[in-house]
Design a protein around this motif. Structure first.
Motif, PDB file in Angstrom:
ATOM      1  N   TRP A  69       0.842  -1.191   0.000  1.00  0.00           N
ATOM      2  CA  TRP A  69       0.000   0.000   0.000  1.00  0.00           C
ATOM      3  C   TRP A  69       0.881   1.245   0.000  1.00  0.00           C
ATOM      4  O   TRP A  69       2.020   1.240   0.448  1.00  0.00           O
ATOM      5  N   ASP A  70       0.356   2.309  -0.558  1.00  0.00           N
ATOM      6  CA  ASP A  70       1.035   3.600  -0.628  1.00  0.00           C
ATOM      7  C   ASP A  70      -0.037   4.671  -0.691  1.00  0.00           C
ATOM      8  O   ASP A  70      -0.992   4.539  -1.476  1.00  0.00           O
ATOM      9  N   ASP A  71       0.096   5.719   0.124  1.00  0.00           N
ATOM     10  CA  ASP A  71      -0.958   6.728   0.123  1.00  0.00           C
ATOM     11  C   ASP A  71      -1.003   7.551  -1.164  1.00  0.00           C
ATOM     12  O   ASP A  71      -1.901   8.375  -1.347  1.00  0.00           O
ATOM     13  N   GLN A  72      -0.060   7.296  -2.087  1.00  0.00           N
ATOM     14  CA  GLN A  72      -0.110   7.937  -3.400  1.00  0.00           C
ATOM     15  C   GLN A  72      -0.834   7.061  -4.423  1.00  0.00           C
ATOM     16  O   GLN A  72      -1.088   7.497  -5.550  1.00  0.00           O
ATOM     17  N   TYR A 330       7.967   5.870   5.963  1.00  0.00           N
ATOM     18  CA  TYR A 330       7.591   7.250   5.634  1.00  0.00           C
ATOM     19  C   TYR A 330       8.758   7.897   4.900  1.00  0.00           C
ATOM     20  O   TYR A 330       9.903   7.872   5.377  1.00  0.00           O
ATOM     21  N   SER A 340       5.217  10.752   2.135  1.00  0.00           N
ATOM     22  CA  SER A 340       4.458   9.596   1.671  1.00  0.00           C
ATOM     23  C   SER A 340       4.598   8.437   2.644  1.00  0.00           C
ATOM     24  O   SER A 340       5.715   8.034   2.990  1.00  0.00           O
ATOM     25  N   PHE A 341       3.449   7.894   3.073  1.00  0.00           N
ATOM     26  CA  PHE A 341       3.429   6.665   3.861  1.00  0.00           C
ATOM     27  C   PHE A 341       3.276   5.479   2.905  1.00  0.00           C
ATOM     28  O   PHE A 341       2.536   5.543   1.927  1.00  0.00           O
ATOM     29  N   ASN A 342       3.975   4.402   3.207  1.00  0.00           N
ATOM     30  CA  ASN A 342       3.861   3.195   2.392  1.00  0.00           C
ATOM     31  C   ASN A 342       4.304   2.004   3.228  1.00  0.00           C
ATOM     32  O   ASN A 342       4.892   2.165   4.303  1.00  0.00           O
TER      33      ASN A 342
END
Length: 351
Positions: A69-72, A330, A340-342
């Motif tokens: 997962w990645d918030d982008q 992060y 970016s969190f991932n």
């Protein structure tokens, strides 16, 4: 004819018949002795002698399921993968002769693809397979596809150490007492030129931990890269890892990507084994003065961005040969519009 003559004649007839039958008897060949697969404990658990040879073979691999997962991104990214490896070894007058192969098969699910030329669309599988490793070793000589000799990083999932799989010829001299010196000629591009990448490594492994020192030269832009990785056992359960790297310019060993990196970088990672099943770790890495290789001018283009990453990892052994890994990272700095969190959740079922 008296009784005595009759008995002697009957006995002679029986002997003649018995002799004829003995001459015609069928001889049944004895079966060949069966050769059972023997355990080979010279190289550790899981090796067996290949029947009829003195070569020991181990078959292994894993099944992996991973959710990234990645918030982008727009959603979850899921991957199912399988690896199969063959490890064959035998002893010669020059030392151990090893042959190793590992194949990787991967399926990332389906994607809805739209053709921008005619507007048509379809569901398409995203899958692939490739050779991860294919090399042989004889004594200290290694030839084939392997990790670059420059390979070395922290144990986190946020960090970068540079390099990847590559075709190479490598020689390692084991000086004893945990000290080894290696040199490799590596080829990053097919049919590019006749000058290989040159990589050297010095390793020291002792009871307190280990130190690895790396140096590499890339002739494409006439640049070099240096790196040091130390892993220190503070206690039986606690390990401190440190990394420092320097790039004179763009090289194949770039910390960001091939021919894209940073002038220097430092990082650290702290790993703690809670028990024989659970291990937790956390750390970070700082990247200073980014650059990339300009293939039009054959020079390094300085960008000057400073970036950083932090992350935490939980490793858990569910049962024998079934392990779970949860990573949360992060990333932030000049190269990012926003931080970016991932991360990912990974399940490895090995055999």
């Amino acid at each position: 004819m008296n009784i005595k003559s009759l008995l002697l004649g009957s006995a002679a007839a029986l002997l003649a018949v018995s002799g004829a039958r003995a001459a015609d008897a069928v001889v049944v060949a004895e079966p060949e002795p069966m050769e059972y697969v023997r355990i080979c404990d010279v190289y550790g658990a899981g090796f067996y002698y290949i029947p009829g040879t003195e070569t020991c073979l181990k078959i292994g691999g894993l099944v992996r399921y991973q959710i990234d997962w990645d918030d982008q991104d727009e959603g979850w990214r899921k991957t199912a993968a399988a690896r199969v490896n063959l490890d064959a070894r035998s002893e010669t007058e020059y030392g151990t002769f090893r042959r190793f192969i590992e194949l990787h098969f991967q399926h990332n699910g389906q994607e809805y693809v739209v053709d921008t030329t005619d507007g048509s669309s379809e569901w398409s599988d995203t899958q692939g397979s490739w050779i991860r490793y294919a090399f042989f070793e004889l004594g200290g000589l290694m030839i084939g596809r392997n990790d670059t000799l420059f390979d070395g990083a922290l144990s986190g999932e946020f960090d970068a150490g540079g390099g990847d799989f590559i075709n190479s010829i490598r020689y390692t001299f084991d000086a004893g007492n945990g000290i080894a010196v290696s040199v490799a000629l590596e080829e990053e591009d097919n049919n590019f030129d006749y000058v290989p990448l040159v990589v050297g490594k010095v390793s020291v492994a002792q009871g307190w931990g280990s130190v690895d020192l790396f140096a590499a030269y890339d002739d494409r832009f006439s640049e070099f890269a240096l790196k040091g990785v130390a892993k220190i056992k503070a206690t039986d359960a606690l390990t401190l890892e440190l990394l420092a790297a320097y790039e004179s310019g763009a090289t194949w060993f770039g910390l960001a990507d091939f021919y894209a990196g940073y002038e220097w970088s430092v990082g650290g990672y702290l790993k703690y084994a809670v028990n024989d099943r659970l291990t937790v770790g956390a750390g970070g890495q700082y990247f200073a003065d980014s650059h990339f290789g300009n293939f039009l001018t054959n020079t390094t283009t300085e960008v000057g961005n400073d970036d950083w990453s932090i992350g935490a990892v939980i490793d858990y052994k569910i049962v024998e040969n079934l392990n779970a890994k949860l990573a949360v990272n992060y990333d932030d700095g000049d190269s990012f519009t926003d931080g970016s969190f991932n991360g990912f959740l990974r399940l490895d079922a090995s055999f």
